[in-house]
Design an enzyme around this catalytic site. Structure first.
Site, PDB file in Angstrom:
ATOM      1  N   HIS A   1       0.847  -1.195   0.000  1.00  0.00           N
ATOM      2  CA  HIS A   1       0.000   0.000   0.000  1.00  0.00           C
ATOM      3  C   HIS A   1       0.879   1.240   0.000  1.00  0.00           C
ATOM      4  CE1 HIS A   1       0.862  -0.549   4.275  1.00  0.00           C
ATOM      5  NE2 HIS A   1       0.432   0.670   4.513  1.00  0.00           N
TER       6      HIS A   1
ATOM      7  N   ASP B   1       6.152   4.726   4.896  1.00  0.00           N
ATOM      8  CA  ASP B   1       7.046   3.794   5.599  1.00  0.00           C
ATOM      9  C   ASP B   1       7.084   2.431   4.918  1.00  0.00           C
ATOM     10  OD1 ASP B   1       4.357   3.418   6.506  1.00  0.00           O
ATOM     11  OD2 ASP B   1       5.088   2.307   8.250  1.00  0.00           O
ATOM     12  N   HIS B   2       6.325   2.285   3.833  1.00  0.00           N
ATOM     13  CA  HIS B   2       6.355   1.066   3.021  1.00  0.00           C
ATOM     14  C   HIS B   2       6.908   1.333   1.614  1.00  0.00           C
ATOM     15  CE1 HIS B   2       3.679  -1.349   5.774  1.00  0.00           C
ATOM     16  NE2 HIS B   2       3.518  -0.120   6.220  1.00  0.00           N
TER      17      HIS B   2
ATOM     18  N   ASP C   1      -0.208  -3.745   6.425  1.00  0.00           N
ATOM     19  CA  ASP C   1      -0.814  -3.219   7.651  1.00  0.00           C
ATOM     20  C   ASP C   1      -2.280  -3.619   7.776  1.00  0.00           C
ATOM     21  OD1 ASP C   1       1.604  -2.052   8.114  1.00  0.00           O
ATOM     22  OD2 ASP C   1       0.933   0.018   7.870  1.00  0.00           O
TER      23      ASP C   1
ATOM     24  N   HIS D   1      -7.367  -0.607   5.584  1.00  0.00           N
ATOM     25  CA  HIS D   1      -6.321   0.304   6.068  1.00  0.00           C
ATOM     26  C   HIS D   1      -6.132   1.423   5.048  1.00  0.00           C
ATOM     27  CE1 HIS D   1      -2.749   1.574   8.212  1.00  0.00           C
ATOM     28  NE2 HIS D   1      -2.014   1.425   7.126  1.00  0.00           N
TER      29      HIS D   1
ATOM     30  N   HIS E   1       1.522   3.981   1.931  1.00  0.00           N
ATOM     31  CA  HIS E   1       2.123   4.754   3.023  1.00  0.00           C
ATOM     32  C   HIS E   1       3.643   4.786   2.916  1.00  0.00           C
ATOM     33  CE1 HIS E   1      -1.753   4.255   5.590  1.00  0.00           C
ATOM     34  NE2 HIS E   1      -1.809   5.300   4.789  1.00  0.00           N
TER      35      HIS E   1
ATOM     36  N   HIS F   1       4.905  -4.721  10.897  1.00  0.00           N
ATOM     37  CA  HIS F   1       5.280  -3.998  12.115  1.00  0.00           C
ATOM     38  C   HIS F   1       5.356  -4.939  13.311  1.00  0.00           C
ATOM     39  CE1 HIS F   1       4.883   0.122  10.532  1.00  0.00           C
ATOM     40  NE2 HIS F   1       3.868  -0.361   9.825  1.00  0.00           N
TER      41      HIS F   1
END
Length: 267
Positions: A55, A59-60, A138, A121, A57, A176
């Site tokens: 996805h 941090d990915h 996530d 999410h 975001h 995570h």
């Protein structure tokens, strides 16, 4: 044999490295930090064949540009970057539409990869399933699930139900290390769950020894994760106590799930 290795990133992210047998060519899943990936590649003398994104975001996805530039500079090749077509992610050149194709075949990986649509999410979140390993970003965490940033409770419940229907032995590689925090909430809402209480002890010991609690398994999550069992009697009673102003005489899975997620957001 497929080897799956974690690279730690930021405070609690896992970037997963996929390596078939003893090949020196690998794929990475959700590389938010390019630096730790590049360090890993250099240390182990590996070549990056591609990236799998779940996805949008940062941090990915934050490592896509730098990793693509590294591959172009060192091999003069275009790095294959797979990810959800529905989400606007810079650098993806192999967009995936799970409504059109739910299977992906990658060079250097023997097992076919099944693409699962798991919105909730984010609107276009996808998961990858191969060789009994689930890379779910996530969506599903150990003892928890992702926040609903873009999707609805109904979408997330449907996504979680899809994942919960996978075989018990399916290994869950989420992105995570949220397990201990999730377990604290799980015990709050499901205090009578013997399997949960036993796993709290196990996970606490693992983290004290700096060991990862991931991967989990679908079987374990069905036993301990309150978001996969919202109609368990103890959980329903906890929800009724927390949300005493709501009529829950005809509570169903979706309504209980939605209230659990709402509760977790402020826990």
């Amino acid at each position: 044999m497929l080897t799956i290795t974690a690279i730690n990133a930021f405070n609690d992210n896992y970037i997963w490295v996929l390596r078939q047998d003893s090949q020196q060519t690998v794929y990475v899943v959700d590389p938010g930090d390019p630096h730790v990936v590049l360090d890993y590649l250099r240390k182990h003398q590996l070549t990056l064949a591609g990236i799998l994104i779940t996805h949008h975001h940062n941090d990915h996805t934050g490592g896509i540009t730098a990793l693509a530039a590294h591959v172009k500079q060192t091999t003069d090749q275009i790095l294959a970057v797979y990810g959800p077509q529905r989400e606007a992610i810079q650098g993806i050149n192999q967009p995936i539409d799970p409504t059109q194709s739910n299977t992906l075949t990658l060079p250097f990986i023997d097992a076919p990869i099944h693409i699962l649509s798991v919105p909730g999410h984010t609107a276009g979140h996808i998961a990858y399933l191969l060789d009994g390993a689930l890379f779910c970003g996530d969506t599903l965490f150990s003892a928890g699930c992702g926040r609903l940033f873009e999707g609805t409770p109904a979408q997330m419940w449907q996504s979680l139900s899809l994942l919960a229907a996978l075989p018990d032995e399916t290994r869950v590689y989420c992105a995570h290390e949220y397990t201990l925090a999730n377990l604290k909430f799980a015990q709050e809402v499901d205090a009578d769950n013997a399997a949960l209480n036993k796993y709290v002890e196990q996970a606490t010991t693992m983290r004290a020894q700096n060991k990862a609690t991931i991967p989990s398994t679908i079987g374990l999550e069905r036993a301990i994760n309150p978001f996969l069992r919202p109609l368990a009697p103890t959980i329903v009673n906890s929800i009724k106590s927390k949300f005493c102003d709501q009529d829950l005489t005809k509570a169903d899975e979706l309504s209980c799930f939605a209230l659990l997620r709402q509760w977790k957001d402020i826990f």
